[in-house]
Scaffold this active site. Structure first.
Site, PDB file in Angstrom:
ATOM      1  N   GLU A  36      17.483  24.416  17.047  1.00 58.39           N
ATOM      2  CA  GLU A  36      16.677  25.559  17.497  1.00 58.39           C
ATOM      3  C   GLU A  36      15.464  25.069  18.267  1.00 58.39           C
ATOM      4  OE1 GLU A  36      13.677  28.247  18.022  1.00 58.39           O
ATOM      5  OE2 GLU A  36      13.395  26.658  16.557  1.00 58.39           O
TER       6      GLU A  36
ATOM      7  N   ASP B  97      17.220  22.315  12.062  1.00 61.79           N
ATOM      8  CA  ASP B  97      16.609  21.076  12.561  1.00 61.79           C
ATOM      9  C   ASP B  97      15.137  20.922  12.184  1.00 61.79           C
ATOM     10  OD1 ASP B  97      16.430  23.295  14.334  1.00 61.79           O
ATOM     11  OD2 ASP B  97      15.894  22.013  16.016  1.00 61.79           O
TER      12      ASP B  97
HETATM   13 ZN    ZN Z   1       9.601  25.367  15.582  1.00 65.42          ZN
HETATM   14 ZN    ZN Z   2      11.276  27.309  13.908  1.00 65.62          ZN
END
Ligand code: ZN
Ligand code: ZN
Length: 402
Positions: free
Chosen positions: A130, A72
Protein backbone atom coordinates in the site's frame (compact mmCIF):
# COMPACT_ATOMS: atom_id res chain seq x y z
CA UNK A 1 -15.82 -10.79 21.88
CA UNK A 2 -14.47 -13.88 23.59
CA UNK A 3 -11.46 -13.20 25.77
CA UNK A 4 -9.63 -16.14 24.18
CA UNK A 5 -9.87 -14.51 20.73
CA UNK A 6 -8.72 -11.16 22.14
CA UNK A 7 -5.68 -12.84 23.71
CA UNK A 8 -4.82 -14.64 20.47
CA UNK A 9 -5.17 -11.42 18.46
CA UNK A 10 -2.88 -9.56 20.83
CA UNK A 11 -0.30 -12.26 20.21
CA UNK A 12 -0.77 -11.91 16.44
CA UNK A 13 -0.40 -8.13 16.69
CA UNK A 14 2.80 -8.29 18.74
CA UNK A 15 4.26 -10.91 16.41
CA UNK A 16 3.49 -8.88 13.27
CA UNK A 17 4.75 -5.68 14.90
CA UNK A 18 8.06 -7.32 15.80
CA UNK A 19 8.49 -8.73 12.27
CA UNK A 20 7.69 -5.92 9.81
CA UNK A 21 8.25 -6.46 6.08
CA UNK A 22 8.69 -3.86 3.34
CA UNK A 23 6.37 -3.46 0.37
CA UNK A 24 6.07 -6.51 -1.90
CA UNK A 25 8.18 -8.52 0.58
CA UNK A 26 5.35 -9.41 3.01
CA UNK A 27 5.92 -13.18 2.79
CA UNK A 28 5.96 -13.99 6.50
CA UNK A 29 2.93 -11.78 7.19
CA UNK A 30 1.06 -13.38 4.30
CA UNK A 31 1.89 -16.81 5.69
CA UNK A 32 0.52 -15.91 9.14
CA UNK A 33 -2.71 -14.66 7.54
CA UNK A 34 -3.11 -17.63 5.19
CA UNK A 35 -2.65 -20.16 8.00
CA UNK A 36 -5.14 -18.33 10.23
CA UNK A 37 -7.78 -18.21 7.48
CA UNK A 38 -7.29 -21.85 6.51
CA UNK A 39 -7.82 -22.93 10.13
CA UNK A 40 -11.14 -21.03 10.11
CA UNK A 41 -12.32 -22.89 7.00
CA UNK A 42 -11.77 -20.14 4.41
CA UNK A 43 -10.70 -21.11 0.90
CA UNK A 44 -7.34 -19.36 0.63
CA UNK A 45 -5.51 -18.13 -2.47
CA UNK A 46 -1.91 -17.05 -1.94
CA UNK A 47 0.69 -15.11 -3.93
CA UNK A 48 -1.84 -12.84 -5.65
CA UNK A 49 0.07 -9.84 -7.06
CA UNK A 50 3.31 -11.14 -5.44
CA UNK A 51 2.44 -11.62 -1.74
CA UNK A 52 -1.31 -10.87 -1.59
CA UNK A 53 -3.71 -13.27 0.15
CA UNK A 54 -7.41 -13.71 -0.56
CA UNK A 55 -9.82 -15.78 1.53
CA UNK A 56 -13.37 -16.80 0.69
CA UNK A 57 -16.06 -18.07 3.08
CA UNK A 58 -19.20 -19.26 1.26
CA UNK A 59 -22.23 -19.44 3.54
CA UNK A 60 -25.31 -19.89 1.40
CA UNK A 61 -27.16 -17.46 -0.84
CA UNK A 62 -26.83 -13.73 -0.30
CA UNK A 63 -24.61 -10.71 -0.87
CA UNK A 64 -20.81 -10.77 -1.07
CA UNK A 65 -18.75 -8.52 1.18
CA UNK A 66 -15.05 -7.74 0.77
CA UNK A 67 -12.96 -6.83 3.84
CA UNK A 68 -9.52 -5.41 3.09
CA UNK A 69 -6.27 -4.90 5.00
CA UNK A 70 -2.80 -3.90 3.83
CA UNK A 71 0.31 -5.68 5.11
CA UNK A 72 3.46 -3.64 4.39
CA UNK A 73 5.76 -1.76 6.77
CA UNK A 74 8.03 1.23 6.20
CA UNK A 75 11.78 1.92 6.05
CA UNK A 76 11.75 3.60 9.48
CA UNK A 77 13.94 2.81 12.52
CA UNK A 78 11.53 2.21 15.38
CA UNK A 79 11.84 4.48 18.42
CA UNK A 80 8.77 3.51 20.46
CA UNK A 81 10.65 1.52 23.10
CA UNK A 82 7.78 -1.00 23.11
CA UNK A 83 8.58 -4.49 24.47
CA UNK A 84 7.39 -5.88 21.12
CA UNK A 85 9.26 -3.29 18.99
CA UNK A 86 10.60 -4.21 15.55
CA UNK A 87 13.34 -6.84 15.48
CA UNK A 88 14.28 -5.78 11.94
CA UNK A 89 16.86 -2.97 11.60
CA UNK A 90 15.48 0.04 9.78
CA UNK A 91 12.02 -1.43 9.18
CA UNK A 92 8.94 -0.63 11.24
CA UNK A 93 5.17 -0.94 11.16
CA UNK A 94 4.98 2.86 11.41
CA UNK A 95 1.68 3.12 9.54
CA UNK A 96 -0.21 0.55 11.63
CA UNK A 97 -0.80 -1.99 8.86
CA UNK A 98 -0.05 -4.69 11.46
CA UNK A 99 -3.18 -3.44 13.27
CA UNK A 100 -5.17 -3.68 10.01
CA UNK A 101 -4.10 -7.31 9.49
CA UNK A 102 -4.83 -8.20 13.13
CA UNK A 103 -8.33 -6.67 13.05
CA UNK A 104 -9.14 -8.31 9.71
CA UNK A 105 -8.11 -11.74 11.00
CA UNK A 106 -10.22 -11.13 14.10
CA UNK A 107 -13.25 -10.16 12.00
CA UNK A 108 -12.71 -13.23 9.81
CA UNK A 109 -12.89 -15.36 12.97
CA UNK A 110 -15.99 -13.60 14.35
CA UNK A 111 -17.81 -14.02 11.02
CA UNK A 112 -16.80 -17.68 10.71
CA UNK A 113 -17.94 -18.41 14.28
CA UNK A 114 -21.31 -16.68 13.74
CA UNK A 115 -22.08 -18.20 10.36
CA UNK A 116 -25.35 -19.63 11.70
CA UNK A 117 -26.63 -16.03 11.97
CA UNK A 118 -26.04 -14.76 8.42
CA UNK A 119 -25.89 -15.94 4.83
CA UNK A 120 -23.88 -14.79 1.83
CA UNK A 121 -20.17 -14.76 1.09
CA UNK A 122 -17.35 -13.11 2.99
CA UNK A 123 -14.15 -12.39 1.08
CA UNK A 124 -11.05 -11.03 2.77
CA UNK A 125 -8.15 -9.42 0.92
CA UNK A 126 -4.71 -8.82 2.45
CA UNK A 127 -2.80 -6.71 -0.01
CA UNK A 128 0.89 -5.92 -0.38
CA UNK A 129 2.59 -2.57 -1.01
CA UNK A 130 0.00 0.00 0.00
CA UNK A 131 2.87 2.37 0.82
CA UNK A 132 3.92 2.32 -2.83
CA UNK A 133 0.28 2.73 -3.93
CA UNK A 134 0.89 -0.36 -6.10
CA UNK A 135 -0.32 -3.40 -4.16
CA UNK A 136 -4.05 -3.18 -4.88
CA UNK A 137 -3.37 -2.70 -8.59
CA UNK A 138 -0.95 -5.64 -8.54
CA UNK A 139 -3.64 -7.94 -7.10
CA UNK A 140 -6.22 -6.74 -9.62
CA UNK A 141 -3.74 -7.25 -12.48
CA UNK A 142 -3.17 -10.79 -11.17
CA UNK A 143 -6.88 -11.54 -11.82
CA UNK A 144 -8.07 -11.11 -8.22
CA UNK A 145 -11.71 -10.68 -9.24
CA UNK A 146 -11.63 -13.70 -11.53
CA UNK A 147 -10.42 -15.81 -8.60
CA UNK A 148 -12.80 -14.56 -5.90
CA UNK A 149 -16.50 -13.55 -6.18
CA UNK A 150 -17.13 -9.91 -7.05
CA UNK A 151 -18.24 -8.06 -3.89
CA UNK A 152 -21.33 -5.90 -3.40
CA UNK A 153 -19.31 -3.60 -1.12
CA UNK A 154 -15.65 -3.04 -0.19
CA UNK A 155 -15.02 -2.30 3.51
CA UNK A 156 -11.80 -1.32 5.23
CA UNK A 157 -10.21 0.85 7.90
CA UNK A 158 -7.00 2.75 8.65
CA UNK A 159 -5.71 3.29 12.15
CA UNK A 160 -5.11 6.98 12.96
CA UNK A 161 -4.01 9.13 15.93
CA UNK A 162 -7.57 9.98 16.96
CA UNK A 163 -8.71 8.48 20.30
CA UNK A 164 -9.08 4.71 20.43
CA UNK A 165 -12.80 4.01 20.61
CA UNK A 166 -13.58 6.73 18.03
CA UNK A 167 -14.27 6.05 14.34
CA UNK A 168 -13.81 8.67 11.61
CA UNK A 169 -16.31 8.24 8.79
CA UNK A 170 -16.78 10.63 5.89
CA UNK A 171 -19.01 10.29 2.81
CA UNK A 172 -17.55 11.41 -0.53
CA UNK A 173 -13.85 12.24 -0.99
CA UNK A 174 -12.11 11.00 2.17
CA UNK A 175 -8.44 10.52 1.26
CA UNK A 176 -6.63 12.47 -1.48
CA UNK A 177 -5.47 11.10 -4.79
CA UNK A 178 -1.68 10.90 -4.93
CA UNK A 179 0.55 11.25 -7.96
CA UNK A 180 4.33 11.13 -7.74
CA UNK A 181 6.21 12.40 -10.77
CA UNK A 182 9.86 12.38 -11.78
CA UNK A 183 10.73 15.17 -14.22
CA UNK A 184 14.06 15.15 -16.07
CA UNK A 185 14.98 18.44 -17.73
CA UNK A 186 17.61 18.14 -20.43
CA UNK A 187 20.06 20.99 -20.97
CA UNK A 188 23.53 21.08 -22.48
CA UNK A 189 26.36 21.24 -19.95
CA UNK A 190 29.71 22.99 -20.09
CA UNK A 191 32.15 25.23 -18.25
CA UNK A 192 30.60 27.52 -15.68
CA UNK A 193 32.60 30.44 -17.14
CA UNK A 194 31.06 30.07 -20.60
CA UNK A 195 27.25 29.91 -20.19
CA UNK A 196 26.79 31.09 -23.79
CA UNK A 197 27.93 27.65 -24.98
CA UNK A 198 25.42 25.79 -22.79
CA UNK A 199 21.72 25.39 -22.04
CA UNK A 200 21.63 25.64 -18.25
CA UNK A 201 19.24 23.04 -16.73
CA UNK A 202 19.63 24.62 -13.25
CA UNK A 203 18.01 27.85 -14.42
CA UNK A 204 15.44 25.81 -16.36
CA UNK A 205 14.63 23.84 -13.19
CA UNK A 206 14.42 26.96 -11.03
CA UNK A 207 12.01 28.64 -13.46
CA UNK A 208 9.94 25.47 -13.64
CA UNK A 209 9.68 25.12 -9.84
CA UNK A 210 8.48 28.71 -9.46
CA UNK A 211 6.03 28.45 -12.34
CA UNK A 212 4.54 25.22 -10.92
CA UNK A 213 3.52 27.17 -7.80
CA UNK A 214 1.05 29.07 -9.96
CA UNK A 215 -1.06 25.98 -10.65
CA UNK A 216 -2.78 25.77 -7.27
CA UNK A 217 -2.84 29.56 -6.88
CA UNK A 218 -4.17 30.42 -10.37
CA UNK A 219 -5.69 27.35 -12.00
CA UNK A 220 -7.55 25.60 -9.14
CA UNK A 221 -10.84 27.04 -7.90
CA UNK A 222 -10.96 28.48 -4.42
CA UNK A 223 -13.58 25.83 -3.63
CA UNK A 224 -11.27 22.96 -4.58
CA UNK A 225 -8.14 21.59 -2.94
CA UNK A 226 -4.82 20.59 -4.44
CA UNK A 227 -1.19 20.33 -3.36
CA UNK A 228 1.78 20.49 -5.73
CA UNK A 229 5.06 19.94 -3.86
CA UNK A 230 8.51 19.76 -5.42
CA UNK A 231 10.17 17.60 -2.80
CA UNK A 232 13.52 17.25 -4.53
CA UNK A 233 15.55 19.26 -7.04
CA UNK A 234 18.74 17.51 -8.09
CA UNK A 235 21.30 19.02 -10.44
CA UNK A 236 25.00 19.54 -10.73
CA UNK A 237 28.14 18.59 -8.80
CA UNK A 238 30.42 21.64 -8.62
CA UNK A 239 30.25 25.42 -8.73
CA UNK A 240 31.96 25.88 -12.11
CA UNK A 241 30.30 23.08 -14.06
CA UNK A 242 26.97 23.58 -15.79
CA UNK A 243 25.36 20.10 -15.73
CA UNK A 244 23.56 18.37 -18.58
CA UNK A 245 20.37 17.56 -16.71
CA UNK A 246 18.23 18.46 -13.73
CA UNK A 247 15.70 16.29 -11.95
CA UNK A 248 12.55 17.32 -10.06
CA UNK A 249 10.51 14.98 -7.85
CA UNK A 250 6.92 16.06 -7.40
CA UNK A 251 4.10 15.01 -5.09
CA UNK A 252 0.59 15.96 -6.16
CA UNK A 253 -2.54 15.58 -3.98
CA UNK A 254 -6.11 16.21 -5.16
CA UNK A 255 -9.62 15.10 -4.18
CA UNK A 256 -11.74 15.79 -7.28
CA UNK A 257 -10.89 13.69 -10.37
CA UNK A 258 -11.48 16.72 -12.64
CA UNK A 259 -9.06 18.82 -10.56
CA UNK A 260 -6.53 15.98 -10.70
CA UNK A 261 -6.73 15.84 -14.51
CA UNK A 262 -6.34 19.61 -14.75
CA UNK A 263 -3.37 19.79 -12.34
CA UNK A 264 -1.49 16.95 -14.05
CA UNK A 265 -2.09 18.53 -17.46
CA UNK A 266 -0.87 21.90 -16.15
CA UNK A 267 2.33 20.33 -14.82
CA UNK A 268 3.05 18.75 -18.20
CA UNK A 269 2.27 21.99 -20.05
CA UNK A 270 4.54 24.07 -17.79
CA UNK A 271 7.44 21.61 -17.82
CA UNK A 272 7.41 21.38 -21.61
CA UNK A 273 6.98 25.12 -22.08
CA UNK A 274 9.80 26.05 -19.70
CA UNK A 275 12.11 23.59 -21.46
CA UNK A 276 11.20 25.15 -24.77
CA UNK A 277 11.62 28.67 -23.39
CA UNK A 278 15.12 27.71 -22.26
CA UNK A 279 16.04 26.31 -25.66
CA UNK A 280 16.39 22.74 -24.37
CA UNK A 281 18.01 20.46 -26.96
CA UNK A 282 15.68 17.62 -26.03
CA UNK A 283 12.09 17.27 -24.75
CA UNK A 284 11.89 16.82 -20.96
CA UNK A 285 10.89 13.44 -19.60
CA UNK A 286 7.90 13.17 -17.22
CA UNK A 287 7.42 9.82 -15.50
CA UNK A 288 4.58 8.88 -13.15
CA UNK A 289 6.26 6.80 -10.41
CA UNK A 290 3.37 6.24 -7.97
CA UNK A 291 -0.29 6.91 -8.30
CA UNK A 292 -3.55 6.18 -6.51
CA UNK A 293 -6.99 7.67 -7.05
CA UNK A 294 -8.79 9.53 -4.26
CA UNK A 295 -10.60 7.38 -1.71
CA UNK A 296 -14.21 8.28 -2.46
CA UNK A 297 -16.70 6.78 -0.05
CA UNK A 298 -20.07 6.00 -1.60
CA UNK A 299 -22.55 8.24 0.31
CA UNK A 300 -25.42 5.71 0.28
CA UNK A 301 -23.11 2.87 1.36
CA UNK A 302 -21.67 5.07 4.14
CA UNK A 303 -25.15 5.72 5.50
CA UNK A 304 -25.99 2.02 5.34
CA UNK A 305 -22.81 1.16 7.28
CA UNK A 306 -22.93 4.05 9.77
CA UNK A 307 -25.54 2.39 12.00
CA UNK A 308 -23.40 -0.72 12.42
CA UNK A 309 -20.35 1.34 13.40
CA UNK A 310 -22.46 3.46 15.77
CA UNK A 311 -23.63 0.30 17.53
CA UNK A 312 -19.98 -0.61 18.15
CA UNK A 313 -18.71 2.68 19.61
CA UNK A 314 -21.83 4.80 20.14
CA UNK A 315 -23.26 7.28 17.62
CA UNK A 316 -21.46 10.28 19.20
CA UNK A 317 -18.11 8.52 18.68
CA UNK A 318 -18.55 8.19 14.91
CA UNK A 319 -17.10 11.55 13.82
CA UNK A 320 -16.41 13.27 10.49
CA UNK A 321 -12.61 13.65 10.42
CA UNK A 322 -12.66 15.98 7.38
CA UNK A 323 -10.80 15.16 4.16
CA UNK A 324 -7.38 13.58 4.71
CA UNK A 325 -4.54 14.73 2.41
CA UNK A 326 -2.85 11.36 2.95
CA UNK A 327 -3.55 8.73 0.32
CA UNK A 328 -4.60 5.10 0.05
CA UNK A 329 -4.93 2.64 -2.83
CA UNK A 330 -8.01 0.79 -1.44
CA UNK A 331 -10.13 2.65 -4.00
CA UNK A 332 -8.40 0.66 -6.75
CA UNK A 333 -10.02 -2.54 -5.41
CA UNK A 334 -13.50 -0.99 -5.26
CA UNK A 335 -13.17 0.51 -8.74
CA UNK A 336 -11.98 -2.79 -10.22
CA UNK A 337 -14.84 -4.66 -8.54
CA UNK A 338 -17.38 -2.04 -9.58
CA UNK A 339 -18.51 -1.91 -5.92
CA UNK A 340 -19.14 0.97 -3.52
CA UNK A 341 -16.40 1.69 -0.98
CA UNK A 342 -16.71 2.43 2.74
CA UNK A 343 -13.34 3.17 4.33
CA UNK A 344 -13.07 4.67 7.82
CA UNK A 345 -10.45 5.85 10.31
CA UNK A 346 -9.97 3.65 13.37
CA UNK A 347 -8.88 5.56 16.44
CA UNK A 348 -5.64 4.20 17.91
CA UNK A 349 -4.41 6.92 20.26
CA UNK A 350 -4.42 6.44 24.03
CA UNK A 351 -7.74 7.91 25.23
CA UNK A 352 -5.92 9.18 28.36
CA UNK A 353 -4.23 11.84 26.19
CA UNK A 354 -7.65 13.32 25.36
CA UNK A 355 -9.04 13.77 28.87
CA UNK A 356 -10.60 17.24 29.06
CA UNK A 357 -10.54 17.76 25.27
CA UNK A 358 -14.19 17.89 24.26
CA UNK A 359 -14.52 20.41 21.43
CA UNK A 360 -13.33 19.50 17.89
CA UNK A 361 -10.68 22.25 18.21
CA UNK A 362 -9.30 20.79 21.46
CA UNK A 363 -9.38 17.30 19.94
CA UNK A 364 -7.45 18.53 16.88
CA UNK A 365 -4.87 20.25 19.11
CA UNK A 366 -4.19 17.02 21.03
CA UNK A 367 -4.00 15.00 17.78
CA UNK A 368 -1.46 17.49 16.37
CA UNK A 369 0.81 16.85 19.36
CA UNK A 370 0.77 13.05 19.08
CA UNK A 371 3.15 10.98 16.91
CA UNK A 372 1.41 10.46 13.56
CA UNK A 373 1.49 7.55 11.15
CA UNK A 374 5.00 7.19 9.60
CA UNK A 375 6.65 8.59 12.75
CA UNK A 376 9.30 6.35 14.42
CA UNK A 377 7.30 6.88 17.66
CA UNK A 378 3.88 5.97 16.21
CA UNK A 379 2.36 3.38 18.58
CA UNK A 380 -1.38 2.71 18.64
CA UNK A 381 -2.60 1.30 21.97
CA UNK A 382 -3.56 -2.37 21.71
CA UNK A 383 -6.83 -1.94 23.59
CA UNK A 384 -9.41 -0.87 22.84
CA UNK A 385 -8.05 -0.46 19.28
CA UNK A 386 -7.98 -4.18 18.41
CA UNK A 387 -11.38 -4.89 19.97
CA UNK A 388 -13.04 -1.92 18.26
CA UNK A 389 -11.33 -2.65 14.94
CA UNK A 390 -12.53 -6.26 14.95
CA UNK A 391 -16.05 -5.31 16.01
CA UNK A 392 -16.27 -2.48 13.47
CA UNK A 393 -15.26 -4.68 10.53
CA UNK A 394 -17.48 -7.61 11.52
CA UNK A 395 -20.50 -5.40 12.33
CA UNK A 396 -20.12 -3.51 9.05
CA UNK A 397 -19.91 -6.82 7.17
CA UNK A 398 -23.01 -8.15 8.92
CA UNK A 399 -24.87 -4.98 7.88
CA UNK A 400 -24.38 -6.00 4.23
CA UNK A 401 -24.84 -9.78 4.58
CA UNK A 402 -28.25 -11.41 4.62
ZN1 ZN B 1 1.39 4.82 5.35
ZN1 ZN C 1 -1.13 3.15 5.83
Amino acid sequence: METELVERLRGVYRDLHAHPELSFQERRTAGVAATWLQELGYEVIESVGTTGVAGVLHNGAGPTVLLRADMDALPVEEATGLPYASEVDGVMHACGHDMHVTCLLGAAAVLADSRGEWSGTVTVVLQPAEELAQGAAAMVADRLFERIPRPDVVLGQHVAPIPAGVIGLRPGPAFAATDSLRVTLHGAGGHGSRPETTVDPVVMAAATVLRLQGIVAREVSGNDTAVVTVGALNAGTKNNIIPDDAELLLSVRTFDPAVRTRVLAAIERIVRAEAQASGAPEEPRIEATESAPAVINDPAAVERTRGALARVVGAERVIDPGPVTGSEDVGVLAAAAGAPLVFWLLGGADPAAFVGASSPQELARVVAGLPSNHSPRYAPVEEPTIGVGVAALSAAARQWLA
